[in-house]
Design a protein around this motif. Structure first.
Motif, mmCIF file in Angstrom:
data_model
loop_
_atom_site.group_PDB
_atom_site.id
_atom_site.type_symbol
_atom_site.label_atom_id
_atom_site.label_comp_id
_atom_site.label_asym_id
_atom_site.label_seq_id
_atom_site.Cartn_x
_atom_site.Cartn_y
_atom_site.Cartn_z
ATOM 1 N N ALA A 1 -4.594 -15.051 -9.327
ATOM 2 C CA ALA A 1 -4.296 -13.871 -8.603
ATOM 3 C C ALA A 1 -3.817 -12.898 -9.101
ATOM 4 O O ALA A 1 -4.126 -11.651 -9.416
ATOM 5 C CB ALA A 1 -4.042 -14.252 -7.373
ATOM 6 N N ASN A 2 -2.413 -13.122 -9.931
ATOM 7 C CA ASN A 2 -1.724 -12.134 -10.790
ATOM 8 C C ASN A 2 -2.482 -11.583 -11.865
ATOM 9 O O ASN A 2 -2.468 -10.432 -12.221
ATOM 10 C CB ASN A 2 -0.486 -12.733 -11.178
ATOM 11 C CG ASN A 2 0.620 -12.894 -10.120
ATOM 12 O OD1 ASN A 2 0.529 -12.197 -8.960
ATOM 13 N ND2 ASN A 2 1.489 -13.678 -10.224
ATOM 14 N N LEU A 3 -3.100 -12.659 -12.541
ATOM 15 C CA LEU A 3 -4.033 -12.048 -13.716
ATOM 16 C C LEU A 3 -5.079 -10.892 -13.367
ATOM 17 O O LEU A 3 -5.330 -9.859 -13.799
ATOM 18 C CB LEU A 3 -4.769 -13.118 -14.303
ATOM 19 C CG LEU A 3 -5.647 -12.933 -15.543
ATOM 20 C CD1 LEU A 3 -4.853 -12.091 -16.783
ATOM 21 C CD2 LEU A 3 -6.142 -14.274 -15.954
ATOM 22 N N LYS A 4 -5.736 -11.426 -12.347
ATOM 23 C CA LYS A 4 -6.955 -10.425 -11.762
ATOM 24 C C LYS A 4 -6.260 -9.232 -11.134
ATOM 25 O O LYS A 4 -6.729 -8.021 -11.386
ATOM 26 C CB LYS A 4 -7.694 -11.234 -10.609
ATOM 27 C CG LYS A 4 -8.441 -12.365 -11.092
ATOM 28 C CD LYS A 4 -9.714 -12.323 -11.687
ATOM 29 C CE LYS A 4 -10.346 -13.550 -12.056
ATOM 30 N NZ LYS A 4 -11.424 -13.405 -12.945
ATOM 31 N N PHE A 5 -5.017 -9.159 -10.309
ATOM 32 C CA PHE A 5 -4.547 -8.168 -9.793
ATOM 33 C C PHE A 5 -3.927 -7.078 -10.847
ATOM 34 O O PHE A 5 -4.374 -5.856 -10.978
ATOM 35 C CB PHE A 5 -3.404 -8.508 -8.924
ATOM 36 C CG PHE A 5 -2.570 -7.419 -8.519
ATOM 37 C CD1 PHE A 5 -3.047 -6.652 -7.495
ATOM 38 C CD2 PHE A 5 -1.296 -7.167 -9.147
ATOM 39 C CE1 PHE A 5 -1.985 -5.437 -7.200
ATOM 40 C CE2 PHE A 5 -0.541 -6.119 -8.644
ATOM 41 C CZ PHE A 5 -0.970 -5.277 -7.594
ATOM 42 N N TYR A 6 -3.151 -7.551 -12.008
ATOM 43 C CA TYR A 6 -2.606 -6.596 -12.772
ATOM 44 C C TYR A 6 -3.798 -6.223 -13.720
ATOM 45 O O TYR A 6 -3.548 -5.108 -14.252
ATOM 46 C CB TYR A 6 -1.670 -7.416 -13.629
ATOM 47 C CG TYR A 6 -0.467 -7.356 -12.820
ATOM 48 C CD1 TYR A 6 0.578 -6.551 -12.760
ATOM 49 C CD2 TYR A 6 0.058 -8.918 -12.376
ATOM 50 C CE1 TYR A 6 1.798 -6.577 -11.881
ATOM 51 C CE2 TYR A 6 1.207 -8.979 -11.871
ATOM 52 C CZ TYR A 6 1.794 -7.926 -11.491
ATOM 53 O OH TYR A 6 3.222 -8.157 -10.758
ATOM 54 N N SER A 7 -4.956 -6.962 -14.019
ATOM 55 C CA SER A 7 -5.932 -6.196 -14.760
ATOM 56 C C SER A 7 -6.557 -5.012 -13.843
ATOM 57 O O SER A 7 -6.802 -3.850 -14.637
ATOM 58 C CB SER A 7 -6.835 -7.457 -15.118
ATOM 59 O OG SER A 7 -8.047 -6.824 -15.664
ATOM 60 N N LEU A 8 -6.838 -5.404 -12.876
ATOM 61 C CA LEU A 8 -7.670 -4.490 -11.860
ATOM 62 C C LEU A 8 -6.523 -3.069 -11.865
ATOM 63 O O LEU A 8 -7.081 -2.086 -11.669
ATOM 64 C CB LEU A 8 -7.888 -5.079 -10.526
ATOM 65 C CG LEU A 8 -8.986 -4.072 -9.733
ATOM 66 C CD1 LEU A 8 -10.147 -3.595 -10.142
ATOM 67 C CD2 LEU A 8 -9.279 -4.892 -8.644
ATOM 68 N N ALA B 1 -2.453 -12.459 -2.198
ATOM 69 C CA ALA B 1 -2.146 -13.697 -2.749
ATOM 70 C C ALA B 1 -0.643 -14.002 -3.195
ATOM 71 O O ALA B 1 -0.228 -15.011 -3.189
ATOM 72 C CB ALA B 1 -2.996 -14.111 -3.842
ATOM 73 N N SER B 2 -0.307 -12.829 -3.974
ATOM 74 C CA SER B 2 0.880 -12.866 -4.638
ATOM 75 C C SER B 2 2.257 -12.656 -3.377
ATOM 76 O O SER B 2 3.383 -12.833 -3.915
ATOM 77 C CB SER B 2 0.866 -11.779 -5.634
ATOM 78 O OG SER B 2 0.777 -10.409 -5.018
ATOM 79 N N LEU B 3 1.832 -12.277 -2.187
ATOM 80 C CA LEU B 3 2.708 -12.097 -1.117
ATOM 81 C C LEU B 3 2.904 -13.226 -0.276
ATOM 82 O O LEU B 3 3.627 -13.228 0.486
ATOM 83 C CB LEU B 3 2.237 -10.764 -0.302
ATOM 84 C CG LEU B 3 2.150 -9.540 -0.953
ATOM 85 C CD1 LEU B 3 1.791 -8.384 0.054
ATOM 86 C CD2 LEU B 3 3.495 -9.090 -1.416
ATOM 87 N N LEU C 1 -8.500 -5.511 -4.671
ATOM 88 C CA LEU C 1 -7.370 -5.227 -5.064
ATOM 89 C C LEU C 1 -6.134 -5.798 -4.077
ATOM 90 O O LEU C 1 -5.245 -6.690 -4.277
ATOM 91 C CB LEU C 1 -6.790 -3.933 -5.414
ATOM 92 C CG LEU C 1 -5.444 -3.253 -5.817
ATOM 93 C CD1 LEU C 1 -5.283 -3.973 -7.149
ATOM 94 C CD2 LEU C 1 -5.287 -2.062 -5.616
ATOM 95 N N LEU C 2 -6.549 -5.506 -2.930
ATOM 96 C CA LEU C 2 -5.655 -5.992 -1.692
ATOM 97 C C LEU C 2 -5.719 -7.662 -1.384
ATOM 98 O O LEU C 2 -4.784 -8.102 -1.351
ATOM 99 C CB LEU C 2 -6.048 -5.180 -0.329
ATOM 100 C CG LEU C 2 -5.992 -3.671 -0.231
ATOM 101 C CD1 LEU C 2 -6.332 -3.255 0.872
ATOM 102 C CD2 LEU C 2 -4.436 -3.616 -0.636
ATOM 103 N N ILE D 1 0.817 -1.137 0.001
ATOM 104 C CA ILE D 1 -0.058 -0.050 0.022
ATOM 105 C C ILE D 1 0.867 1.288 0.103
ATOM 106 O O ILE D 1 0.466 2.103 -0.621
ATOM 107 C CB ILE D 1 -0.935 -0.089 1.306
ATOM 108 C CG1 ILE D 1 -1.963 -1.333 0.970
ATOM 109 C CG2 ILE D 1 -1.910 1.329 1.312
ATOM 110 C CD1 ILE D 1 -2.831 -1.384 2.405
ATOM 111 N N TRP D 2 1.897 1.155 0.685
ATOM 112 C CA TRP D 2 2.786 2.498 0.804
ATOM 113 C C TRP D 2 3.610 2.584 -0.475
ATOM 114 O O TRP D 2 3.667 3.922 -1.004
ATOM 115 C CB TRP D 2 3.893 1.999 2.054
ATOM 116 C CG TRP D 2 4.864 3.297 1.880
ATOM 117 C CD1 TRP D 2 6.008 3.260 1.629
ATOM 118 C CD2 TRP D 2 4.512 4.644 2.656
ATOM 119 N NE1 TRP D 2 6.777 4.395 1.879
ATOM 120 C CE2 TRP D 2 5.942 5.400 2.504
ATOM 121 C CE3 TRP D 2 3.755 4.997 3.477
ATOM 122 C CZ2 TRP D 2 5.956 6.493 3.254
ATOM 123 C CZ3 TRP D 2 3.788 6.263 4.043
ATOM 124 C CH2 TRP D 2 5.033 7.153 3.694
#
Length: 474
Positions: free
Chosen positions: A125-132, A58-60, A52-53, A32-33
């Motif tokens: 999760a990466n697909l959803k994250f980078y798209s969003l 999931a990637s963390l 988004l979080l 977030i920072w």
């Protein structure tokens, strides 16, 4: 032994769950920072940020899981040693290896689950994250008109106000100036008003501005420069404008556009992608060499037809010497242009091959990452469990310090190896397994020291060893 195994597993699960979510929370705060500037002022709904979080967390997991296993194993065996429970096990004839067996099985199951998580869940999760995240970055800032500032975030309009008051029935604007550029003809429509009330619609699809005591200027224009067009003025006491807000809605991008990225692929897809890239590289290389080959004369010989249709083989120099000065200049000019063309082809081919090679390296690195993530969980356990038995300190004091030191060592080695692999200093498998190669012997060493009850942190034992060594030499 079954009750003892259940006791040890229960002692481990509590600290593991607690440290896992603490580590995940700390890593999420770091995320977030880093990206707070891309999310602030966009008028995002809470559920969009929560989504988004969730994808980012999931990637963390590949970072939080090894750290939590390391810290939990340190705390578990530190508590067992601090409360003399390890001594009780040894007095009952149960060795440290037997005490560690239930947790070895549990951590192995966690490692296998971590592998399937990295292979099946993280790519989605990466697909959803980078798209969003792409849609959030492309989102316009939230609608907010400030005094004495020309606001141009609304498509087709520029608004400036001198004052603004927030009221329940709507924002009160003073000395309003609105430029209408919807027809893309410059500043030909201008509306000025003493005051206005601005109110957003309930569905936020548009907002209305009710203007009071103003003038609307419009300069007519039909495209001909040789004609004079009139300027019309419309004086009003009350006039309402409705401006579309559809440009402020967040449009979701089709996820199919991001599916080819290496971070969105599992092992099978990465293997197929690797084969495809290698075949494409070989094909493009053959095409390049063929095009260069066809642009040159081979063996420095030429064929020439005579009047009686016989072939005469002449060398290049003999043929050029038969040309006039103008013909020679023409031949040299054609040869120079051909050389420049081939140089341009070579430069373009080199850029393309460098891009394909970089993509291939990223795919190979991602392929190895799927395995190093799960193996790191096992290695961290074999470092944390014996160290906890040696240190014999539980809680969040000494275990946290030791965990941070070894986790930083693991993280630094992983980053060094990955960067070296991307820069083609070392092979991808060497870079991705560098941290494992360094920490795995440490895990064996600590386990040996703990099982043999060696005085690992006793300085006198090491001094006596070197004293004996020097005496033998004398």
């Amino acid at each position: 032994m079954k009750k003892a195994s259940l006791f040890i597993i229960k002692s481990f699960i509590g600290p593991f769950i607690m440290t896992f979510f603490i580590a995940l929370f700390v890593l999420l705060m770091q995320f977030i920072w880093l990206y707070i500037d891309d999310m602030l002022g966009k008028g995002l709904e809470w559920y969009v940020i929560a989504e988004l979080l969730m994808y980012a967390s999931a990637s963390l997991v590949p970072l939080a899981m090894p750290l939590s296993i390391l810290l939990a194993s340190l705390m578990t065996f530190g508590n067992l040693g601090e409360h003399f429970e390890l001594v009780s096990f040894k007095a009952a004839g149960i060795s440290l290896q037997k005490v560690m067996q239930p947790l070895i099985v549990l951590v192995s199951i966690l490692s296998i689950g971590a592998f399937f998580f990295a292979n099946n869940v993280i790519p989605v999760a990466n697909l959803k994250f980078y798209s969003l995240f792409h849609d959030i970055r492309s989102q316009k800032p939230a609608f907010n008109i400030l005094p004495d500032v020309f606001y141009n975030e609304i498509d087709g309009y520029v608004i400036r106000v001198k004052g603004k008051e927030i009221r329940e029935e709507g924002d009160l604007l003073k000395d309003v100036m609105i430029y209408n550029h919807t027809e893309n003809q410059g500043n030909r429509q201008l509306t000025i008003a003493d005051s206005a009330i601005m109110k957003m619609s309930n569905d936020k699809s548009y907002f209305s501005i009710k203007l009071f005591n103003g003038i609307d200027y419009q300069e007519k224009y039909e495209g001909r420069r040789d004609k004079i067009y009139p300027l019309s003025r419309f004086i009003f006491e009350e006039h309402e404008m409705r401006i579309d807000m559809s440009g402020f809605k967040m449009d979701r991008t089709d996820e199919e556009l991001f599916k080819e990225d290496y971070r969105m692929l599992n092992l099978d897809q990465l293997a197929n992608k690797t084969d495809t890239l290698k075949k494409y590289q070989n094909k493009r290389t053959d095409e390049f060499f063929l095009s260069i080959h066809n642009s040159y004369l081979i063996n420095d010989t030429l064929t020439k037809k005579t009047d009686n249709d016989s072939l005469i083989y002449a060398s290049m120099n003999e043929l050029i010497n038969t040309f006039s000065k103008e013909e020679k200049q023409q031949v040299y000019s054609i040869a120079l242009n051909a050389a420049r063309t081939n140089k341009g082809r070579a430069s373009a081919a080199m850029v393309e091959m460098d891009y394909q090679q970089e993509n291939l390296l990223n795919i190979q690195i991602e392929w190895h990452r799927k395995f190093t993530f799960s193996i790191a969980c096992l290695i961290m356990f074999f470092i944390g469990a014996p160290l906890g038995a040696i240190v014999q300190k539980g809680g969040l004091g000494m275990p946290v310090v030791i965990s941070v030191v070894f986790f930083l060592l693991f993280w630094i080695l992983s980053m060094m190896g990955e960067k070296s692999a991307k820069e083609m200093v070392i092979e991808p498998y060497q870079g991705m397994w560098l941290a494992t190669a360094v920490l795995f012997p440490l895990g064996i060493f600590f386990t040996y020291k703990a099982t043999t009850d060696s005085a690992m942190f006793n300085l006198d034992s090491y001094l006596s060893f070197f004293k004996k060594l020097f005496k033998k030499k004398k």
